[in-house]
Write an enzyme that holds these catalytic residues in place. Structure first.
Site, short mmCIF file in Angstrom:
data_model
loop_
_atom_site.label_atom_id
_atom_site.label_comp_id
_atom_site.label_asym_id
_atom_site.label_seq_id
_atom_site.Cartn_x
_atom_site.Cartn_y
_atom_site.Cartn_z
N LYS A 192 0.86 -1.18 0.00
CA LYS A 192 0.00 0.00 0.00
C LYS A 192 0.89 1.24 0.00
O LYS A 192 1.72 1.41 0.88
CB LYS A 192 -0.91 0.01 1.21
CG LYS A 192 -1.80 1.24 1.26
CD LYS A 192 -2.83 1.15 2.36
CE LYS A 192 -3.64 2.43 2.44
NZ LYS A 192 -4.61 2.38 3.54
N LYS A 244 -2.34 -1.59 -3.72
CA LYS A 244 -3.14 -0.37 -3.74
C LYS A 244 -2.23 0.84 -3.80
O LYS A 244 -1.28 0.91 -3.02
CB LYS A 244 -3.97 -0.34 -2.45
CG LYS A 244 -4.80 0.90 -2.29
CD LYS A 244 -5.50 0.83 -0.97
CE LYS A 244 -6.14 2.18 -0.74
NZ LYS A 244 -6.43 2.39 0.63
#
Ligand code: PBG
Length: 317
Positions: A192, A244
């Site tokens: 992330k 992400k």
């Protein structure tokens, strides 16, 4: 002559030979559930996306089931925030209640995921508890463990560890197992990144963040580091690993080393950019959305978290 165009000559041929297919069951709809709202509230920076209430949530779940979606991912928007994010571990808190409502409404027809992070619940907006100005990694792990047990007890099937603390997957797995929730799965946000593309999400969850998350989220410059993070999460028991934002080179690299399903989060900023371009008539909205989703699958994603899940599933059906 060798003619690659032969396989592109008509729609039936192209359909037969498509290498990547997006299926509604692979799509996950993020749902924001806000405390103290009388009716759903539109999120300005994400046209078509709303903060839902506990009363409107069952209808959203019903739509998701009818569309054939694989899961919903719940985010809680509490009315009160404090330094340690107390609302995150309150069984009567908005996220825990939302999980209960969603689980009942879903009745096993789709997977109920819940975000496991403190940022929506802290008054400083960080993903953990602070020691001075820094996010205290190990003290935060204890809060995640408590939150995991509360959300598992409320009925979450899968918990999304999105805080980017070191050791979070292992800590959460251990807490779940010791409390008897051996079947509650962990969706690890393995890679992330700190991204400017989370801007609209911050409005969606009424974030109070000042500053940034650069001391815990990854630097977008780094690809190899994503593999290190993924290996750690796999070793700690991640059931699914997620990348992400949808950095497709990273999705591909993670898919090559992962022996569990790979998810990708098509984030709020991507949604907002495409919607804005479409609203101006600058892009073919449906084609662009489907192209973007197909790109995620082509890169190696098995699961896509997307704000377009309901609409896209309708087109794909
Ligand atoms: C943190 C979290 C964020 C998003 C999902 N989970 C915000 C952040 O890390 O700052 C962003 C999702 C999006 O932009 O769509 N709980």
């Amino acid at each position: 002559m060798i003619r690659p165009r032969r396989l592109r000559s008509n729609p039936a041929m192209r359909r037969l030979v498509a290498e990547s297919r997006v299926h509604p069951a692979a799509l996950v709809l993020p749902v924001f559930v806000a405390e103290g709202l009388a009716q759903p509230r539109a999120i300005t920076s994400m046209p078509g996306v709303y903060q839902q209430t506990l009363d409107t949530l069952p209808a959203v779940i019903e739509q998701a089931v009818s569309a054939g979606l694989g899961a919903v991912m719940l985010f809680g928007v509490p009315q009160h925030k404090d330094a340690i994010g107390s609302g995150a571990t309150d069984p009567q808190g908005i996220l825990s209640r939302a999980v209960e409502v969603a689980r009942t409404a879903a009745a096993g027809r789709l997977v109920v995921q819940a975000d496991l992070c403190l940022d929506e619940f802290t008054d400083h907006g960080h993903c953990g508890v602070l020691a001075g100005d820094e996010v205290d990694n190990d003290a935060t792990l204890v809060r995640y463990q408590q939150m995991a047990v509360v959300l598992a007890r409320a009925g979450a099937d899968m918990l999304g560890t999105s805080g980017m603390m070191d050791g979070q997957v292992g800590a959460v797995r251990e807490a779940l197992d010791s409390a008897g929730f051996v079947s509650t799965a962990i969706l690890a946000y393995a890679a992330k990144y700190t991204s400017a593309l989370y801007g609209p999400f911050r409005e969606a969850v009424d974030s109070s963040l000042q500053g940034d998350r650069r001391t815990y989220q990854q630097d977008p410059a780094n690809g190899r580091e994503a593999l290190r993070e993924t290996a750690l999460d796999l070793a700690q028991g991640a059931d699914v690993v997620m990348v992400k934002p949808a950095y497709l080179d990273v999705v591909r690299a993670v898919a090559e080393i992962s022996d569990v399903p790979v998810a990708v989060y098509q984030v709020s900023g991507e949604y907002a950019m495409l919607e804005a371009a479409a609203a101006n008539g600058w892009i073919d909205r449906q084609a662009a959305i489907l192209e973007s989703l197909t790109g995620c699958v082509r890169a190696g994603a098995d699961i896509i978290v997307t704000y377009w899940a309901l609409e896209a599933a309708g087109w794909l059906a």
